[in-house]
Write an enzyme that holds these catalytic residues in place. Structure first.
Site, PDB file in Angstrom:
ATOM      1  N   TYR A  42       0.850  -1.183   0.000  1.00  8.74           N
ATOM      2  CA  TYR A  42       0.000   0.000   0.000  1.00  8.74           C
ATOM      3  C   TYR A  42       0.888   1.235   0.000  1.00  8.74           C
ATOM      4  O   TYR A  42       1.779   1.373   0.851  1.00  8.74           O
ATOM      5  CB  TYR A  42      -0.906   0.015   1.238  1.00  8.74           C
ATOM      6  CG  TYR A  42      -1.689   1.306   1.371  1.00  8.74           C
ATOM      7  CD1 TYR A  42      -2.697   1.615   0.465  1.00  8.74           C
ATOM      8  CD2 TYR A  42      -1.417   2.216   2.383  1.00  8.74           C
ATOM      9  CE1 TYR A  42      -3.412   2.797   0.559  1.00  8.74           C
ATOM     10  CE2 TYR A  42      -2.130   3.397   2.490  1.00  8.74           C
ATOM     11  CZ  TYR A  42      -3.127   3.689   1.584  1.00  8.74           C
ATOM     12  OH  TYR A  42      -3.825   4.861   1.677  1.00  8.74           O
ATOM     13  N   ASP A  57      -0.101  15.861   5.500  1.00  6.87           N
ATOM     14  CA  ASP A  57      -1.105  15.366   4.573  1.00  6.87           C
ATOM     15  C   ASP A  57      -2.345  16.251   4.650  1.00  6.87           C
ATOM     16  O   ASP A  57      -3.322  15.931   5.321  1.00  6.87           O
ATOM     17  CB  ASP A  57      -1.442  13.907   4.929  1.00  6.87           C
ATOM     18  CG  ASP A  57      -2.447  13.291   3.968  1.00  6.87           C
ATOM     19  OD1 ASP A  57      -2.615  13.836   2.864  1.00  6.87           O
ATOM     20  OD2 ASP A  57      -3.059  12.272   4.325  1.00  6.87           O
ATOM     21  N   ASP A  85      -3.046   5.360  -2.679  1.00  4.26           N
ATOM     22  CA  ASP A  85      -3.932   6.468  -2.337  1.00  4.26           C
ATOM     23  C   ASP A  85      -4.046   7.391  -3.556  1.00  4.26           C
ATOM     24  O   ASP A  85      -3.043   7.725  -4.181  1.00  4.26           O
ATOM     25  CB  ASP A  85      -3.325   7.221  -1.150  1.00  4.26           C
ATOM     26  CG  ASP A  85      -4.254   8.232  -0.519  1.00  4.26           C
ATOM     27  OD1 ASP A  85      -5.294   8.552  -1.129  1.00  4.26           O
ATOM     28  OD2 ASP A  85      -3.937   8.720   0.582  1.00  4.26           O
ATOM     29  N   ASP A  87      -6.365  10.084  -3.130  1.00  2.00           N
ATOM     30  CA  ASP A  87      -7.031  11.236  -2.511  1.00  2.00           C
ATOM     31  C   ASP A  87      -8.421  11.454  -3.121  1.00  2.00           C
ATOM     32  O   ASP A  87      -9.224  10.557  -3.166  1.00  2.00           O
ATOM     33  CB  ASP A  87      -6.148  12.482  -2.625  1.00  2.00           C
ATOM     34  CG  ASP A  87      -4.863  12.346  -1.834  1.00  2.00           C
ATOM     35  OD1 ASP A  87      -4.908  11.806  -0.720  1.00  2.00           O
ATOM     36  OD2 ASP A  87      -3.794  12.759  -2.334  1.00  2.00           O
ATOM     37  N   HIS A 112      -7.769   4.239  -4.152  1.00  4.82           N
ATOM     38  CA  HIS A 112      -9.002   4.656  -3.488  1.00  4.82           C
ATOM     39  C   HIS A 112      -9.251   6.140  -3.684  1.00  4.82           C
ATOM     40  O   HIS A 112      -8.341   6.956  -3.712  1.00  4.82           O
ATOM     41  CB  HIS A 112      -9.033   4.253  -2.010  1.00  4.82           C
ATOM     42  CG  HIS A 112      -7.941   4.764  -1.137  1.00  4.82           C
ATOM     43  ND1 HIS A 112      -7.895   6.056  -0.669  1.00  4.82           N
ATOM     44  CD2 HIS A 112      -6.862   4.134  -0.602  1.00  4.82           C
ATOM     45  CE1 HIS A 112      -6.831   6.206   0.121  1.00  4.82           C
ATOM     46  NE2 HIS A 112      -6.181   5.058   0.160  1.00  4.82           N
ATOM     47  N   GLU A 114     -11.896   9.340  -2.449  1.00  6.36           N
ATOM     48  CA  GLU A 114     -12.667   9.719  -1.265  1.00  6.36           C
ATOM     49  C   GLU A 114     -13.623  10.861  -1.549  1.00  6.36           C
ATOM     50  O   GLU A 114     -13.584  11.479  -2.624  1.00  6.36           O
ATOM     51  CB  GLU A 114     -11.717  10.091  -0.128  1.00  6.36           C
ATOM     52  CG  GLU A 114     -10.894  11.330  -0.409  1.00  6.36           C
ATOM     53  CD  GLU A 114      -9.683  11.429   0.508  1.00  6.36           C
ATOM     54  OE1 GLU A 114      -9.561  12.467   1.183  1.00  6.36           O
ATOM     55  OE2 GLU A 114      -8.870  10.489   0.527  1.00  6.36           O
ATOM     56  N   CYS A 122      -5.913  14.406   6.435  1.00  6.04           N
ATOM     57  CA  CYS A 122      -5.829  13.006   6.851  1.00  6.04           C
ATOM     58  C   CYS A 122      -7.164  12.564   7.438  1.00  6.04           C
ATOM     59  O   CYS A 122      -7.808  13.307   8.194  1.00  6.04           O
ATOM     60  CB  CYS A 122      -4.712  12.842   7.882  1.00  6.04           C
ATOM     61  SG  CYS A 122      -4.704  11.243   8.715  1.00  6.04           S
ATOM     62  N   ARG A 159     -13.926   5.186  -1.039  1.00  2.87           N
ATOM     63  CA  ARG A 159     -13.714   5.561   0.365  1.00  2.87           C
ATOM     64  C   ARG A 159     -14.673   6.687   0.733  1.00  2.87           C
ATOM     65  O   ARG A 159     -14.873   7.619  -0.048  1.00  2.87           O
ATOM     66  CB  ARG A 159     -12.269   6.022   0.560  1.00  2.87           C
ATOM     67  CG  ARG A 159     -12.036   6.775   1.870  1.00  2.87           C
ATOM     68  CD  ARG A 159     -10.579   7.151   2.049  1.00  2.87           C
ATOM     69  NE  ARG A 159     -10.427   8.276   2.970  1.00  2.87           N
ATOM     70  CZ  ARG A 159      -9.263   8.717   3.446  1.00  2.87           C
ATOM     71  NH1 ARG A 159      -8.138   8.120   3.096  1.00  2.87           N
ATOM     72  NH2 ARG A 159      -9.213   9.750   4.272  1.00  2.87           N
ATOM     73  N   GLU A 189     -13.862   5.157   6.312  1.00  2.00           N
ATOM     74  CA  GLU A 189     -12.750   5.729   7.068  1.00  2.00           C
ATOM     75  C   GLU A 189     -13.215   6.247   8.425  1.00  2.00           C
ATOM     76  O   GLU A 189     -14.294   6.819   8.565  1.00  2.00           O
ATOM     77  CB  GLU A 189     -12.124   6.879   6.270  1.00  2.00           C
ATOM     78  CG  GLU A 189     -10.999   7.623   6.974  1.00  2.00           C
ATOM     79  CD  GLU A 189      -9.752   6.776   7.209  1.00  2.00           C
ATOM     80  OE1 GLU A 189      -9.882   5.713   7.870  1.00  2.00           O
ATOM     81  OE2 GLU A 189      -8.666   7.168   6.772  1.00  2.00           O
ATOM     82  N   ASN A 212      -8.596   0.457   7.357  1.00  2.00           N
ATOM     83  CA  ASN A 212      -7.423   1.317   7.463  1.00  2.00           C
ATOM     84  C   ASN A 212      -6.954   1.318   8.911  1.00  2.00           C
ATOM     85  O   ASN A 212      -7.569   1.927   9.770  1.00  2.00           O
ATOM     86  CB  ASN A 212      -7.770   2.739   7.019  1.00  2.00           C
ATOM     87  CG  ASN A 212      -6.552   3.646   6.967  1.00  2.00           C
ATOM     88  OD1 ASN A 212      -5.421   3.180   6.901  1.00  2.00           O
ATOM     89  ND2 ASN A 212      -6.787   4.947   6.976  1.00  2.00           N
TER      90      ASN A 212
END
Length: 303
Positions: A42, A57, A85, A87, A112, A114, A122, A159, A189, A212
């Protein structure tokens, strides 16, 4: 060789498996995880942002930052799938489509997307801002459409960060809608109890759900076995390398500043971190063998 997305799908197709993914963020941490024998990696967005930009982040990493890093890591071993990731997809539908194409070209097996605003943070920080559901679904739809256009595969992980502000039912409703339009894996998440973890897996079955596992985050700690028992199919550990590296380098910096030396106190530990040992960890033996096989003589007698 099986394409990385196909390999990941094969792992997901085995209901007896949970896919364990250590979080890596550069070539060295990726090599360490590969050498340990993990079957999937990952790429952490937080780790990429910290290591490449030296920043937190907070949505400052761009598509180029993330894709270049993902492509380098994925290229170290094409037999091992990389989940990365992505984002928010870095913009509107056109940018999400471009992100999808770029990640496919980089050799990424899954990514993923989101539902935070573009200036995200984050997922384990407070006061996250969430986009409207239709904006979120347009991101997922754009990724699904771009994947079809590319005539190539990538696993799309939907996500949601909506739990904190909208509650469990609304967050799960978003994931169900994302799955209905083509997302392959769900990712809730920031849930705060093990019962919520069990419930999201039950609500979304048979769709695979990702956990996660952020050390010190808002989600309670699960072992790999506990996560599998609850029903998760993928578990990522974003802080796998970040935490240990941070602690070790802070101590080394303190030692150098205070004593003028960074020598190991343990002879065995010093040997394990010698220049040659480090080079071996990142492929020195294979590089020398490749050179010799091609007729090169530079490394014929070793190094």
């Amino acid at each position: 060789m099986m394409a990385s997305a196909k390999q990941l799908r094969a792992l997901l197709a085995d209901p007896s498996k949970i896919i364990v993914c250590p979080g890596v963020y550069d070539g060295l941490t990726a090599r360490i995880a590969l050498n340990a024998g993990f079957e999937c990696l990952y790429m952490t967005g937080a780790g990429t942002t910290m290591s490449r930009l030296g920043m937190p982040d907070l949505g400052v990493a761009t598509l180029n930052d993330m894709r270049e890093n993902a492509g380098m890591i994925a290229g170290l071993n094409r037999k091992i799938p990389l989940i990365a990731d992505a984002d928010t997809g870095y913009g509107g539908a056109l940018m999400v489509g471009r992100t999808t194409h770029q990640y496919i070209q980089a050799g990424v097996a899954a990514f993923h997307l989101e539902d935070q605003v573009v200036n995200k943070r984050c997922g384990h920080l407070r006061n996250k801002e969430i986009v409207d559901e239709e904006v979120y679904l347009s991101r997922i739809r754009a990724a699904v459409n771009a994947r079809a256009e590319a005539d190539a595969d990538i696993v799309i992980i939907a996500r949601t960060d909506a739990l904190q502000s909208l509650g469990f039912d609304s967050a799960v409703s978003r994931l169900k809608a994302a799955i209905a339009i083509g997302a392959d894996v769900a990712f809730l998440e920031g849930f705060t109890s093990k019962e919520e973890g069990r419930k999201v897996c039950q609500e979304l079955a048979p769709t695979p759900v990702l956990l996660n596992m952020v050390a010190g985050g808002v989600t309670p700690a699960f072992t790999v076995q506990e996560a599998q028992d609850v029903g998760f199919r993928i578990i990522i550990f974003p802080g796998f390398a970040l935490g240990p590296v941070f602690k070790s380098v802070v101590l080394a910096a303190k030692q150098l500043k205070e004593t003028g030396s960074v020598e190991e106190s343990d002879a065995k530990a010093e040997a394990e971190s010698s220049p040659k040992a480090l080079f071996m960890a990142v492929g020195l033996k294979e590089a020398m063998e490749f050179d010799v096989a091609a007729g090169g003589t530079m490394y014929a007698n070793g190094v």
